[in-house]
Design a protein around this motif. Structure first.
Motif, PDB file in Angstrom:
ATOM      1  N   GLY A  43       0.662  -1.040  -0.218  1.00 31.73           N
ATOM      2  CA  GLY A  43       0.037   0.163   0.091  1.00 31.73           C
ATOM      3  C   GLY A  43       0.850   1.104  -0.025  1.00 31.73           C
ATOM      4  O   GLY A  43       1.958   1.243   0.459  1.00 31.73           O
ATOM      5  N   SER A  44       0.303   2.292  -0.289  1.00 33.56           N
ATOM      6  CA  SER A  44       0.833   3.523  -0.462  1.00 33.56           C
ATOM      7  C   SER A  44       0.508   4.444   0.647  1.00 33.56           C
ATOM      8  O   SER A  44      -0.631   4.149   1.403  1.00 33.56           O
ATOM      9  N   ALA A  45       1.105   5.737   0.768  1.00 35.88           N
ATOM     10  CA  ALA A  45       0.555   6.613   1.803  1.00 35.88           C
ATOM     11  C   ALA A  45      -0.329   7.402   1.462  1.00 35.88           C
ATOM     12  O   ALA A  45      -0.543   7.737   0.254  1.00 35.88           O
ATOM     13  N   GLY A  46      -1.348   7.496   2.355  1.00 35.66           N
ATOM     14  CA  GLY A  46      -2.542   8.277   2.030  1.00 35.66           C
ATOM     15  C   GLY A  46      -3.585   8.084   3.195  1.00 35.66           C
ATOM     16  O   GLY A  46      -3.026   7.714   4.416  1.00 35.66           O
ATOM     17  N   PRO A  47      -4.655   8.547   3.103  1.00 36.46           N
ATOM     18  CA  PRO A  47      -5.785   8.701   4.194  1.00 36.46           C
ATOM     19  C   PRO A  47      -5.849   7.362   5.005  1.00 36.46           C
ATOM     20  O   PRO A  47      -5.953   6.369   4.584  1.00 36.46           O
ATOM     21  N   PHE A  92      -9.693  -2.437 -16.988  1.00 43.43           N
ATOM     22  CA  PHE A  92      -9.214  -1.268 -15.990  1.00 43.43           C
ATOM     23  C   PHE A  92      -8.234  -0.736 -16.563  1.00 43.43           C
ATOM     24  O   PHE A  92      -7.553   0.329 -15.638  1.00 43.43           O
ATOM     25  N   ASP A  93      -7.802  -0.644 -17.688  1.00 39.99           N
ATOM     26  CA  ASP A  93      -6.710   0.041 -18.217  1.00 39.99           C
ATOM     27  C   ASP A  93      -6.984   1.590 -18.182  1.00 39.99           C
ATOM     28  O   ASP A  93      -5.886   2.359 -18.108  1.00 39.99           O
ATOM     29  N   ASP A  94      -8.128   1.974 -18.264  1.00 40.94           N
ATOM     30  CA  ASP A  94      -8.457   3.410 -18.092  1.00 40.94           C
ATOM     31  C   ASP A  94      -9.060   3.760 -16.870  1.00 40.94           C
ATOM     32  O   ASP A  94      -9.876   4.873 -16.691  1.00 40.94           O
ATOM     33  N   PHE A  95      -8.976   2.854 -15.847  1.00 40.83           N
ATOM     34  CA  PHE A  95      -9.457   3.059 -14.315  1.00 40.83           C
ATOM     35  C   PHE A  95      -9.042   4.637 -13.581  1.00 40.83           C
ATOM     36  O   PHE A  95      -7.728   4.883 -13.870  1.00 40.83           O
ATOM     37  N   MET A  96     -10.067   5.180 -13.248  1.00 37.75           N
ATOM     38  CA  MET A  96      -9.411   6.591 -12.799  1.00 37.75           C
ATOM     39  C   MET A  96      -9.984   6.594 -11.312  1.00 37.75           C
ATOM     40  O   MET A  96     -10.900   6.499 -10.768  1.00 37.75           O
ATOM     41  N   GLU A  97      -8.702   6.652 -10.297  1.00 29.41           N
ATOM     42  CA  GLU A  97      -8.930   6.546  -9.023  1.00 29.41           C
ATOM     43  C   GLU A  97      -9.069   7.693  -8.358  1.00 29.41           C
ATOM     44  O   GLU A  97      -8.941   9.032  -8.957  1.00 29.41           O
ATOM     45  N   VAL A  98      -9.468   8.010  -7.209  1.00 30.46           N
ATOM     46  CA  VAL A  98      -9.473   9.119  -6.519  1.00 30.46           C
ATOM     47  C   VAL A  98      -8.099   9.449  -5.560  1.00 30.46           C
ATOM     48  O   VAL A  98      -7.894   8.467  -4.961  1.00 30.46           O
ATOM     49  N   HIS A  99      -7.597  10.514  -5.754  1.00 30.90           N
ATOM     50  CA  HIS A  99      -6.286  10.558  -5.145  1.00 30.90           C
ATOM     51  C   HIS A  99      -6.376  11.437  -3.977  1.00 30.90           C
ATOM     52  O   HIS A  99      -6.927  12.515  -4.120  1.00 30.90           O
ATOM     53  N   PRO A 100      -5.640  11.501  -2.932  1.00 33.20           N
ATOM     54  CA  PRO A 100      -4.679   9.939  -2.839  1.00 33.20           C
ATOM     55  C   PRO A 100      -5.558   9.084  -2.121  1.00 33.20           C
ATOM     56  O   PRO A 100      -6.332   9.040  -1.638  1.00 33.20           O
ATOM     57  N   SER A 101      -4.740   7.784  -2.484  1.00 31.65           N
ATOM     58  CA  SER A 101      -5.497   6.678  -2.200  1.00 31.65           C
ATOM     59  C   SER A 101      -4.552   5.726  -1.817  1.00 31.65           C
ATOM     60  O   SER A 101      -3.284   5.733  -2.145  1.00 31.65           O
ATOM     61  N   THR A 102      -4.734   4.848  -0.620  1.00 35.57           N
ATOM     62  CA  THR A 102      -4.024   3.834  -0.153  1.00 35.57           C
ATOM     63  C   THR A 102      -4.200   2.479  -0.609  1.00 35.57           C
ATOM     64  O   THR A 102      -3.306   1.680  -0.512  1.00 35.57           O
ATOM     65  N   ASP A 103      -5.148   2.207  -1.588  1.00 30.50           N
ATOM     66  CA  ASP A 103      -5.444   0.798  -2.277  1.00 30.50           C
ATOM     67  C   ASP A 103      -4.741   0.669  -3.521  1.00 30.50           C
ATOM     68  O   ASP A 103      -4.809   1.515  -4.312  1.00 30.50           O
ATOM     69  N   ALA A 104      -4.248  -0.363  -3.422  1.00 30.29           N
ATOM     70  CA  ALA A 104      -3.168  -0.860  -4.598  1.00 30.29           C
ATOM     71  C   ALA A 104      -3.995  -1.674  -5.619  1.00 30.29           C
ATOM     72  O   ALA A 104      -3.419  -2.113  -6.670  1.00 30.29           O
ATOM     73  N   ILE A 105      -5.218  -1.899  -5.155  1.00 28.81           N
ATOM     74  CA  ILE A 105      -5.933  -3.034  -6.169  1.00 28.81           C
ATOM     75  C   ILE A 105      -6.050  -2.294  -7.748  1.00 28.81           C
ATOM     76  O   ILE A 105      -5.454  -2.934  -8.627  1.00 28.81           O
ATOM     77  N   TYR A 106      -6.385  -0.985  -7.669  1.00 28.29           N
ATOM     78  CA  TYR A 106      -6.328  -0.332  -8.968  1.00 28.29           C
ATOM     79  C   TYR A 106      -4.992  -0.242  -9.741  1.00 28.29           C
ATOM     80  O   TYR A 106      -4.864  -0.414 -11.082  1.00 28.29           O
ATOM     81  N   LYS A 107      -4.028  -0.145  -8.937  1.00 31.79           N
ATOM     82  CA  LYS A 107      -2.540  -0.282  -9.583  1.00 31.79           C
ATOM     83  C   LYS A 107      -2.288  -1.570 -10.116  1.00 31.79           C
ATOM     84  O   LYS A 107      -1.738  -1.742 -11.230  1.00 31.79           O
TER      85      LYS A 107
END
Length: 429
Positions: A347-351, A405-420
């Motif tokens: 996971g990455s830094a985020g909320p 999911f190639d053009d999936f648009m996440e809400v930043h910042p996000s801690t979830d690595a699923i979309y990545k």
């Protein structure tokens, strides 16, 4: 049409509201409290306990980082009272919602006599009957079993136990181990086989090392006897209070001589939630299926619609599940898993995880994808994994594959690595 629903938990209450919204006359019988195990003794209660355990854990982390200077003392008796008060408020809302939906609620015990429901000495005739009587804790008949607690006893505790021995290996064992170790109790988890066997090994390792590091887990261990202040095991004696987290037993006695039951005394149903009796349906934990509240609600809706003559079948594909720990551990397993490629990402830094960068506890996501782009399984540990997994379940049931999911648009910042991970796999499709 007269429809009687027995059981006011998630499955029964949802079924009653659904049937009433269709226009039928509905009576809901509940012997104890509206909301069932989930609200009054299960997942909602665990949420209340875990919120406080998370706060204590975060406060300690902030103190270790030098950000705050404080010491918190847990008032366990007030915590228990607060949970009871909050649950009562929620229960009142559910009762009001159910009555406002046009459902008549009757409180007390019901029994069945052929085609009639017997309640408080009166006969209630029905056109269709829905059984949603839930489950009770399975208590192994180990010597001294009467000295052990189950989840039903948690809100009766008057003080925090110094030591706790949890017998079990599944979600309930993990969640209560997390809560009580977070409160400062010395916790042992004793598993007859493997701990959290539904999890991928990498995810399980992350859980034990990072989310419940103060819990001592004993696998392949048998308990021979239970005492008031300890237990006897293959590896000797252990002090502390004992807690059973050993599974559930369906409350199917009410229809045991009327409909077909499975080996575990669960009510057997088809995909329409219909039993072997054409006018009796069943939903929720009493059917012995996937024991989560969302599934129980879906089964309740399915049972109600079919009882009202509207065809609907349950869809058990890609059911999302989660374990409530310091971070949620959410996962989906495909029913027909094929060989695939594994990928994982921290996971990455985020909320919810920014201040965990320093100790490396930002979470972990792991995924298995087939050569055809089908997603076989997803495991995610992050502050947002419970929510993300629910939407992934919906997308997977609609047939979405990795390249979608190639053009999936996440809400930043996000801690979830699923979309990545999904975008990573999409590049290779």
């Amino acid at each position: 049409m007269d429809i009687v629903v027995i059981g006011g938990g998630p499955a029964g209450r949802t079924a009653a509201i659904e049937a009433s919204s269709i226009g039928e006359s509905v009576t809901l019988i509940e012997r104890d409290k509206i909301g069932g195990t989930c609200l009054n003794e299960g997942c909602v209660m665990v949420t209340g306990l875990n919120d406080v355990a998370k706060f204590i854990n975060d406060a300690q982390n902030f103190k270790n980082l030098g950000l705050i200077d404080c010491d918190y003392q847990l008032h366990f008796d007030k915590l228990i009272d607060g949970i009871k008060e909050t649950v009562a408020k929620i229960r009142h809302i559910l009762e009001t919602e159910t009555i406002d939906a046009g459902v008549e609620i009757k409180r007390g015990n019901a029994s069945l006599d052929d085609s009639k429901v017997i309640f408080d000495g009166e006969e209630l005739e029905y056109d269709k009957l829905i059984i949603a009587t839930g489950v009770k804790p399975f208590v192994p008949q180990t010597e001294g079993f009467e000295n052990a607690l189950t989840y039903k006893d948690i809100l009766s505790l008057t003080e925090l136990p110094e030591e706790l021995n949890i017998i079990g290996s599944g979600v309930i064992a993990a969640e209560f181990a997390n809560v009580f170790s977070g409160f400062g109790t010395k916790v042992n988890v004793l598993c007859r086989n493997k701990f959290l066997k539904m999890l991928d090994e990498d995810i399980k390792r992350y859980v034990t090392q990072n989310l419940i590091p103060d819990v001592t887990i004993h696998e392949n261990l048998n308990v021979s006897s239970i005492h008031k202040d300890g237990i006897s095991t293959d590896n000797g004696e252990m002090n502390g209070l004992t807690f059973f987290a050993t599974g559930m037993v369906p409350n199917s006695e009410i229809v045991s001589n009327i409909v077909d039951l499975g080996e575990r005394k669960n009510i057997l149903v088809n995909k329409m939630m219909q039993t072997s009796h054409e006018d009796i349906y069943a939903a929720g934990d009493v059917t012995g299926g996937i024991g989560t509240t969302p599934v129980a609600r879906a089964e309740g809706i399915t049972a109600a619609r079919n009882a009202c003559g509207i065809f609907k079948e349950m869809d058990y594909r890609f059911i999302p599940s989660a374990i409530s720990l310091q971070q949620d551990v959410a996962f989906i397993n495909a029913e027909n898993k094929t060989d695939g490629i594994n990928g994982h990402m921290k996971g990455s830094a985020g909320p919810g995880s920014f201040w965990r960068v320093h100790d490396g506890k930002t979470g972990l996501t792991k995924m298995n994808v087939s050569e055809d782009g089908d997603i076989n399984e997803i495991f995610s540990i992050s502050p947002s994994s419970r929510t993300s997994m629910a939407y992934m379940s919906k997308l997977l049931r609609e047939g979405q594959k990795v390249d979608d999911f190639d053009d999936f648009m996440e809400v930043h910042p996000s801690t979830d690595a699923i979309y990545k991970l999904l975008r990573f796999f999409a590049r290779f499709e």
